[in-house]
Design a protein around this motif. Structure first.
Motif, PDB file in Angstrom:
ATOM      1  N   TYR A 161       0.842  -1.202   0.000  1.00 42.10           N
ATOM      2  CA  TYR A 161       0.000   0.000   0.000  1.00 42.10           C
ATOM      3  C   TYR A 161       0.878   1.254   0.000  1.00 42.10           C
ATOM      4  CZ  TYR A 161      -4.057  -2.922   0.899  1.00 42.10           C
ATOM      5  OH  TYR A 161      -5.047  -3.850   0.784  1.00 42.10           O
ATOM      6  N   HIS A 162       0.361   2.320  -0.639  1.00 45.63           N
ATOM      7  CA  HIS A 162       1.172   3.511  -0.873  1.00 45.63           C
ATOM      8  C   HIS A 162       0.349   4.774  -0.651  1.00 45.63           C
ATOM      9  CE1 HIS A 162       4.590   5.617  -2.708  1.00 45.63           C
ATOM     10  NE2 HIS A 162       3.737   6.325  -3.414  1.00 45.63           N
ATOM     11  N   PHE A 163       0.964   5.791  -0.015  1.00 44.83           N
ATOM     12  CA  PHE A 163       0.307   7.092   0.082  1.00 44.83           C
ATOM     13  C   PHE A 163       1.259   8.199  -0.359  1.00 44.83           C
ATOM     14  CE2 PHE A 163       2.200   6.522   4.300  1.00 44.83           C
ATOM     15  CZ  PHE A 163       2.639   7.786   4.693  1.00 44.83           C
ATOM     16  N   PHE A 164       0.790   9.040  -1.267  1.00 46.67           N
ATOM     17  CA  PHE A 164       1.535  10.186  -1.782  1.00 46.67           C
ATOM     18  C   PHE A 164       0.640  10.864  -2.809  1.00 46.67           C
ATOM     19  CE2 PHE A 164       5.695  12.024  -3.505  1.00 46.67           C
ATOM     20  CZ  PHE A 164       6.013  12.656  -2.324  1.00 46.67           C
ATOM     21  N   TRP A 165       1.155  11.885  -3.469  1.00 42.26           N
ATOM     22  CA  TRP A 165       0.396  12.542  -4.524  1.00 42.26           C
ATOM     23  C   TRP A 165       0.688  11.894  -5.884  1.00 42.26           C
ATOM     24  CZ3 TRP A 165       4.314  14.274  -7.537  1.00 42.26           C
ATOM     25  CH2 TRP A 165       5.518  14.607  -6.909  1.00 42.26           C
ATOM     26  N   GLY A 166      -0.009  12.376  -6.912  1.00 38.83           N
ATOM     27  CA  GLY A 166       0.175  11.811  -8.246  1.00 38.83           C
ATOM     28  C   GLY A 166       0.631  12.853  -9.254  1.00 38.83           C
ATOM     29  N   LEU A 167       0.953  12.399 -10.450  1.00 41.33           N
ATOM     30  CA  LEU A 167       1.405  13.316 -11.502  1.00 41.33           C
ATOM     31  C   LEU A 167       0.341  14.353 -11.844  1.00 41.33           C
ATOM     32  CD1 LEU A 167       3.314  10.898 -13.911  1.00 41.33           C
ATOM     33  CD2 LEU A 167       4.216  12.323 -12.068  1.00 41.33           C
ATOM     34  N   GLU A 168      -0.931  13.974 -11.747  1.00 41.11           N
ATOM     35  CA  GLU A 168      -1.995  14.938 -12.013  1.00 41.11           C
ATOM     36  C   GLU A 168      -1.937  16.101 -11.027  1.00 41.11           C
ATOM     37  OE1 GLU A 168      -3.854  11.860  -9.250  1.00 41.11           O
ATOM     38  OE2 GLU A 168      -2.251  12.017 -10.720  1.00 41.11           O
ATOM     39  N   ASP A 169      -1.495  15.821  -9.801  1.00 49.53           N
ATOM     40  CA  ASP A 169      -1.409  16.857  -8.778  1.00 49.53           C
ATOM     41  C   ASP A 169      -0.199  17.764  -9.006  1.00 49.53           C
ATOM     42  OD1 ASP A 169      -3.647  15.761  -7.205  1.00 49.53           O
ATOM     43  OD2 ASP A 169      -2.280  14.085  -6.896  1.00 49.53           O
ATOM     44  N   VAL A 170       0.942  17.169  -9.369  1.00 50.84           N
ATOM     45  CA  VAL A 170       2.129  17.988  -9.589  1.00 50.84           C
ATOM     46  C   VAL A 170       1.965  18.839 -10.854  1.00 50.84           C
ATOM     47  CG1 VAL A 170       3.565  16.412 -10.971  1.00 50.84           C
ATOM     48  CG2 VAL A 170       4.648  17.941  -9.343  1.00 50.84           C
ATOM     49  N   ILE A 171       1.312  18.289 -11.867  1.00 51.63           N
ATOM     50  CA  ILE A 171       1.048  19.081 -13.071  1.00 51.63           C
ATOM     51  C   ILE A 171       0.144  20.271 -12.735  1.00 51.63           C
ATOM     52  CG2 ILE A 171      -0.099  19.050 -15.315  1.00 51.63           C
ATOM     53  CD1 ILE A 171       0.804  16.049 -15.482  1.00 51.63           C
ATOM     54  N   ALA A 172      -0.894  20.016 -11.949  1.00 52.17           N
ATOM     55  CA  ALA A 172      -1.804  21.102 -11.561  1.00 52.17           C
ATOM     56  C   ALA A 172      -1.077  22.166 -10.744  1.00 52.17           C
ATOM     57  CB  ALA A 172      -2.977  20.532 -10.774  1.00 52.17           C
ATOM     58  N   ALA A 173      -0.191  21.736  -9.851  1.00 53.15           N
ATOM     59  CA  ALA A 173       0.562  22.690  -9.033  1.00 53.15           C
ATOM     60  C   ALA A 173       1.519  23.506  -9.893  1.00 53.15           C
ATOM     61  CB  ALA A 173       1.319  21.953  -7.935  1.00 53.15           C
ATOM     62  N   PHE A 174       2.181  22.847 -10.850  1.00 55.96           N
ATOM     63  CA  PHE A 174       3.096  23.560 -11.743  1.00 55.96           C
ATOM     64  C   PHE A 174       2.340  24.579 -12.589  1.00 55.96           C
ATOM     65  CE2 PHE A 174       6.807  20.273 -12.094  1.00 55.96           C
ATOM     66  CZ  PHE A 174       6.985  20.359 -10.724  1.00 55.96           C
ATOM     67  N   LEU A 175       1.217  24.166 -13.169  1.00 53.17           N
ATOM     68  CA  LEU A 175       0.426  25.083 -13.993  1.00 53.17           C
ATOM     69  C   LEU A 175      -0.088  26.256 -13.171  1.00 53.17           C
ATOM     70  CD1 LEU A 175      -1.611  22.541 -16.161  1.00 53.17           C
ATOM     71  CD2 LEU A 175       0.255  24.012 -16.935  1.00 53.17           C
ATOM     72  N   ASP A 176      -0.442  25.981 -11.931  1.00 47.13           N
ATOM     73  CA  ASP A 176      -0.910  27.043 -11.037  1.00 47.13           C
ATOM     74  C   ASP A 176       0.183  28.095 -10.846  1.00 47.13           C
ATOM     75  OD1 ASP A 176      -2.560  28.395  -9.276  1.00 47.13           O
ATOM     76  OD2 ASP A 176      -2.178  27.070  -7.579  1.00 47.13           O
TER      77      ASP A 176
END
Length: 426
Positions: A161-176
């Motif tokens: 099992y794994h907990f962390f963010w995903g690429l969709e989240d880092v892309i959204a943060a970068f675009l922001d």
């Protein structure tokens, strides 16, 4: 390290059926009649090598956790001693698999945990899955964890099992962050030929499609080999395309090489937002004045409004405690390494039968815990065995003689406050 006896498990039969059959009565008796039975936790992280920055706070966290665990943890009215056995992956996937196998088959750990990029997380999780040992991991975007291990949506894994963010989240943060700057939407991509780089640059699952959908043009010169000493081809491609933004996912030595050669070759982008390499204050400080204004994702900081379920301390208190003890600035993995053991403690307390790995796995699966990095709940994730934590955008800004990682974009997690405005390089 004191050795404690334990009941034979399925992995014992995989490791060697003869030994498991020869001794089970003695082992069961030892665990049954011991005043306080012992549960062993294996921990793998990159203490040395190019990823060592991810494990910089390990000693501080593990000492604090061992102190909390020193009185034992209660499970169904019985107190269990908890022993943590930590091993160094040396930033090498093969070494990570080797020490994970040693923890499972030699030290006979009951639960194994790991953190710090796919190079450590994936091989450890694979060993746990093969040997049917409960495993919890973090500090790796979920896509390279899940798809990099050949996970099948709707099926997932049995033991890991794994907990962390995903690429969709880092892309959204970068675009922001980028949208706030008003610069041209021309982006150069730096993606290494490793699990992270291949995931970030993947045409279907990585950055290309979302950037195009947001109106950005991505120039991707192809994968480079980690620890490369020449980024001339990439720099030439970015200059030819008029790239005003550079992004990607790199280890610190690779970014230092690229950034030095960019200056030498007259390439001066207005925004540089890099995952992994720019997480650590030591890396930014080593770049001198050219560290000012570099940006990255922020998984955790003293500004995050979360507290530990294990000790009650806030994010700010954890960061300040580390700095006071070590004399060094806080680092993002500090919060996640602490949270990893928050989840372990919660699982130990809730499992119906700590001598049964399937019971431990069931407790992991049913986790719903507010941690120092945010909620961890495997009933609410994008994929089987995966749950997500908040992510925002940050920029290193010089304050006096030191750099501070400011939160400059938070539309992806508004509960984390913005602490400064985004500025352009130069």
């Amino acid at each position: 390290m004191t050795r404690t006896f334990k009941t034979a498990t399925r992995r014992g039969f995989i490791a060697g059926a003869t030994a498991a059959i020869a001794a089970p009565a003695i082992l069961r008796a030892t665990r049954a009649y011991a005043a306080n039975p012992t549960l062993r936790i294996g921990n793998v992280s990159p203490r040395t090598g190019p990823l060592a920055g991810f494990a910089e706070a390990d000693e501080y966290v593990l000492q604090a956790i061992q102190q909390v665990f020193s009185a034992g943890l209660d499970n169904n009215g019985k107190t269990w001693n908890v022993e943590i056995i930590s091993k160094d992956s040396q930033s090498n996937p093969n070494r990570a698999a080797e020490v994970a196998a040693d923890l499972i088959l030699g030290d006979e750990v009951d639960i194994i945990v790991a953190a710090s990029t796919p190079d450590t997380v994936n091989p450890v999780a694979d060993q746990a899955e093969i040997n049917e040992v409960p495993c919890i991991t973090t500090d790796c975007p979920w896509q390279p964890y899940f798809f990099g291990r050949n996970g099948v949506p709707g099926e997932g894994f049995e033991n890991t099992y794994h907990f962390f963010w995903g690429l969709e989240d880092v892309i959204a943060a970068f675009l922001d962050m980028w949208d706030k700057t008003g610069v041209a939407k021309t982006v150069g991509g730096l993606f290494p030929n490793d699990a992270d780089g291949n995931a970030w640059g993947d045409a279907e699952l990585g950055l290309p499609k979302p950037l195009a959908a947001a109106g950005y043009t991505l120039t991707d010169p192809g994968r480079y080999q980690p620890l490369s000493d020449d980024f001339s081809n990439q720099i030439a491609a970015f200059k030819a395309a008029g790239c005003e933004i550079v992004t990607g996912n790199m280890i610190p030595p690779d970014f230092a090489t690229f950034w030095s050669q960019a200056a030498q070759q007259g390439f001066n982008p207005k925004v540089v937002t890099i995952g992994k390499a720019l997480l650590f204050p030591s890396v930014i400080e080593s770049l001198g004045d050219r560290g000012d204004g570099l940006s990255t994702e922020v998984w955790w900081s003293p500004h995050h409004p979360f507290s530990s379920s294990l000790t009650g301390i806030s994010s700010k208190q954890l960061a300040e405690g580390y700095t006071a003890e070590s004399g060094r600035p806080w680092t993002q993995p500090l919060g996640f390494k602490h949270a990893l053991f928050e989840v372990v403690a919660d699982v130990i307390k809730r499992a119906d039968d700590l001598e049964d790995p399937t019971s431990i796995i069931s407790a992991i699966n049913s986790t719903n815990l507010n941690t120092i990095v945010g909620p961890v709940n495997w009933g609410d994730g994008p994929m089987n065995n995966v749950t997500k934590t908040p992510l925002v955008g940050g920029q290193w800004q010089k304050s006096g003689d030191a750099y501070e990682l400011q939160i400059v974009a938070n539309s992806t997690a508004p509960e984390v406050p913005v602490t400064a405005d985004m500025k352009l390089l130069g």
